[in-house]
Scaffold this active site. Structure first.
Site: not given
Length: 332
Positions: A19, A21, A101
């Site tokens: 994520i 990246r 999140k």
């Protein structure tokens, strides 16, 4: 009030997984954004990530990133069990934070971060891209204009069949594993956006032998008798659809409600209206970066589109749902 930044904004990236990246790849297309530094618990991981993405500074520890005076804001992309510790460290150092999140493992941790950010007057935002998506924002505008009347019911589902791997974070209680926190945060946040924090919460789950939820279904009761029926799953292929029903019509999102490229509005007595939005550039994370940067350029410490009070409300709902299904994480 924090100082207003009127130059290119220098981003720090905390963690080097998939994520992170994707976020850095999208950041390259955001005007005025610079991927400036990256940190990991392992220096070799940080250096490899920095070389791959042309980032000038690589740190083998979180504290070094927090102490870098030239970093303006940090994107926290760790597994979510580490969100609280990482964000707290950064906020204490005066760094603006965009945190993935679910914001933290529980509402208590989230409340502590929000209180700290407000006390220090430091920017903090959850990376809830759904609230920034053009189609979702258009839906909320239509609803506010009375297009489907009073919203009475929301349905949303998010799930896929993930390989069962006890060592993967999705299935590991020590990593905050399970469907509810990893996937359920999306339908819960979607229902909150449209109907507000629920007044009653029911939940049923299918638990693994390690005590995390492979599948959870929720029935939420909202003000004025409205309801939302939500589900999330790590062992079932779902359509990722959502539906919003009002007393004068309904809205259907056929796929990927959390970042849709369109939807259909059905008004009573009228032909269906289909709305299309161009897909977001890259992976979609640029929407989050752009909102953070807008806030930093105007001196805001919270985003009006992804408000911290809304993040806290979602975390309270997730806590209550976990209590109903009997999922607890180590240390709670």
């Amino acid at each position: 009030m924090p100082p207003i930044i009127d130059r290119p904004i220098r981003w720090g990236i905390l963690a080097t997984g998939g994520i992170a990246r994707s976020f850095v790849e999208d950041l390259a297309a955001v005007p005025g954004a610079q991927a400036f530094a990256v940190a990991s618990r392992r220096e070799e991981s940080a250096r490899a990530f920095a070389e791959r993405h042309n980032i000038g500074r690589a740190y083998g520890g979180w504290q070094e990133l927090a102490d870098d005076p030239e970093v303006d804001v940090v994107y926290v992309a760790t597994p979510h069990a580490a969100h609280f510790a990482a964000a707290k460290l950064l906020l204490e150092a005066g760094k603006a934070v965009l945190c993935e999140k679910p914001f933290t493992l529980n509402a208590g941790q989230s409340a502590e971060l929000v209180a700290l950010a407000r006390k220090r007057e430091v920017f903090l935002m959850e990376a809830m891209w759904t609230y920034l998506d053009p189609s979702v924002r258009r839906i909320t505008e239509l609803i506010a204009d009375g297009a489907i009347g009073e919203v009475r019911s929301v349905q949303a589902e998010f799930g896929f069949a993930a390989p069962t791997d006890p060592h993967h974070r999705l299935w590991d209680p020590a990593a905050g594993g399970g469907a509810l926190l990893d996937l359920g945060v999306y339908p819960v946040a979607f229902a909150h956006l449209l109907l507000g924090e629920p007044e009653s919460i029911q939940a049923r789950a299918r638990l693994t032998d390690r005590g995390v939820d492979a599948h959870t279904a929720l029935l939420l009761g909202h003000r004025n008798g409205a309801t939302s029926q939500l589900s999330c799953s790590l062992d079932t292929q779902c359509a990722q659809r959502a539906s919003i029903q009002g007393d004068l019509g309904h809205i259907e999102i056929e796929r990927d409600f959390f970042h849709p490229t369109g939807f259909t509005l059905h008004r009573d007595g009228s032909a269906p209206e289909t709305f299309h939005a161009p897909p977001a550039d890259g992976h979609g994370y640029g929407l989050e970066a752009a909102e953070v940067m807008h806030c930093l350029r105007t001196g805001a410490t919270e985003s009006p589109l992804v408000p911290l009070d809304g993040t806290l409300a979602v975390m309270r709902t997730l806590d209550a749902a976990r209590e109903r299904i009997g999922v607890r994480y180590p240390g709670e």
